[in-house]
Enzyme design. Sequence first.
Site, PDB file in Angstrom:
ATOM      1  N   THR A  64       0.681  -1.141  -0.028  1.00  0.00           N
ATOM      2  CA  THR A  64      -0.009   0.089  -0.004  1.00  0.00           C
ATOM      3  C   THR A  64       0.760   1.131   0.185  1.00  0.00           C
ATOM      4  OG1 THR A  64      -1.841  -1.076   0.982  1.00  0.00           O
ATOM      5  CG2 THR A  64      -1.821   1.096   1.256  1.00  0.00           C
ATOM      6  N   LEU A 110      -7.751  -6.881   1.456  1.00  0.00           N
ATOM      7  CA  LEU A 110      -7.673  -8.170   2.313  1.00  0.00           C
ATOM      8  C   LEU A 110      -7.991  -7.576   3.787  1.00  0.00           C
ATOM      9  CD1 LEU A 110      -4.541 -10.080   1.187  1.00  0.00           C
ATOM     10  CD2 LEU A 110      -6.716  -9.914   0.316  1.00  0.00           C
ATOM     11  N   ARG A 111      -8.946  -8.321   4.317  1.00  0.00           N
ATOM     12  CA  ARG A 111      -9.335  -8.125   5.949  1.00  0.00           C
ATOM     13  C   ARG A 111      -8.607  -9.226   6.678  1.00  0.00           C
ATOM     14  NH1 ARG A 111     -15.554  -9.631   5.226  1.00  0.00           N
ATOM     15  NH2 ARG A 111     -14.276 -11.059   3.657  1.00  0.00           N
ATOM     16  N   CYS A 166      -4.572  -1.517   8.626  1.00  0.00           N
ATOM     17  CA  CYS A 166      -4.877  -0.529   7.488  1.00  0.00           C
ATOM     18  C   CYS A 166      -5.663   0.690   7.742  1.00  0.00           C
ATOM     19  CB  CYS A 166      -5.647  -1.714   6.563  1.00  0.00           C
ATOM     20  SG  CYS A 166      -5.120  -3.093   5.971  1.00  0.00           S
ATOM     21  N   GLY A 212     -19.849   1.087  18.055  1.00  0.00           N
ATOM     22  CA  GLY A 212     -18.904   0.554  19.202  1.00  0.00           C
ATOM     23  C   GLY A 212     -17.779   1.229  19.624  1.00  0.00           C
ATOM     24  N   LYS A 238      -9.642  -7.041  16.133  1.00  0.00           N
ATOM     25  CA  LYS A 238     -11.239  -7.474  15.981  1.00  0.00           C
ATOM     26  C   LYS A 238     -11.108  -9.146  16.194  1.00  0.00           C
ATOM     27  CE  LYS A 238     -10.351  -8.468  11.160  1.00  0.00           C
ATOM     28  NZ  LYS A 238     -10.889  -8.440   9.517  1.00  0.00           N
TER      29      LYS A 238
END
EC number: 1.1.1.22
Length: 424
Positions: free
Chosen positions: A124, A159-160, A266, A259, A326
């Site tokens: 990136t 991509l996560r 990222c 939340g 996460k």
Amino acid sequence: MEICIVGTGYVGLSASVGFASKGNSVTCVDIDKEKVEKINQGEPPIYEKGMEKLLNEALDQELLKATTDLETAVEKATIIFITVGTPMKEDGSIDLSKVKQAAEDVGKALKEKDDYTVVTVKSTVVPRTTRDEIIPILEKKSGKDAGKDFGVCMNPEFLREGKALSDFLDPDRIVIGELDEKSGKLLENLCKDFDSPILRMGLSSAEMVKYASNSFLANKISFINEIGNICKKLEIDVYEVAEAMGHDERISPRFLRAGAGYGGSCFPKDVRALIAKSKDISYEPELLESGVSLNEDQPLKMLELLKEHLGGLEGKTVGVLGLAFKPGTDDIRESPALDVVNVLLEENVEVKAYDPKAMDNFRERFPDVEYCDSAEEVLDSDAALILTDWGEFGDLDYSGKVIIDGRRLEKAEEEADVYEGICW
């Protein structure tokens, strides 16, 4: 097709395993000998669902190998991907040192190669980086002309973490930024095995797609959190509001879960990098800056609620459920838990924490925290904070507990003796 991938982080390893699963011959390169050995032994150096299985299948079929020998890998390759990290500097701008070094190394290896090769930047990087920074390095070190002697493309990843491999294998779209038509066509031929729209454009446009996408999603999260903060004061359930909003096809329900805010490798980095790039060209990105500020403040609201219910923090024992930014990953980069735990320790709070994947990484930053063997142990505290919505937290018994929730866990809301949502 013969592929060389420089870098074996989330992006590089996912690309290596993914391309190999499509029948390509992949050589992934890294300067870290320990990582190279692990990969060749079938042990992924990162946690990613499904990675170990596909990695070992690729190794068994002799479609993938890892090495520290870049020159040999480049010599065999038709397409080279640069996937090294581009971390954030203290001022928020992008650190290009690793990608520049990779370009230098690839350029030196290209000098001795006669076959036409496409060098593809998958790291990136902010718009104009490939054009103004990477191509000059490749040309200088190789002694060759880009667009004539070798090709150049920019192929951003979407991509996560936790779903990186599945995202690579089943992408929403494939974006190809091309220096020239020949470069783009060769990369497109490689990508035809994927059931996805392929969009070809200029190098800088492709770079901007990544930043625009992540900035939009980050701001969408900040937006619903701000709506949630307003709703809480008005005694309105923001989740009811978000559900109704999501039925509008122009909005969609994704990224509308109010939340504790976003984190990871990222969103925070990319938004700040785009802010820094904007200021470099004398533009003040007010919307992006506001979104970042709101996200930074959001998790600390949990501590305000905690103080209200405990009558102060000093000398208290507070449990923290979830340390990763996460579920599905061990990554703690920019996790809301970092600032929350830091403040708790400054307030002389005894912190007990549990995360099914991220405790080792968190321990490196906060060795004084008590790391528990189970989530149940964490609940044996004066109060507990829910910062990551791991599925197993839905099986706990919250009866009699004081819970401050940053992820809207329904079971905790139903059972806790005292329950407070961060913005609902």
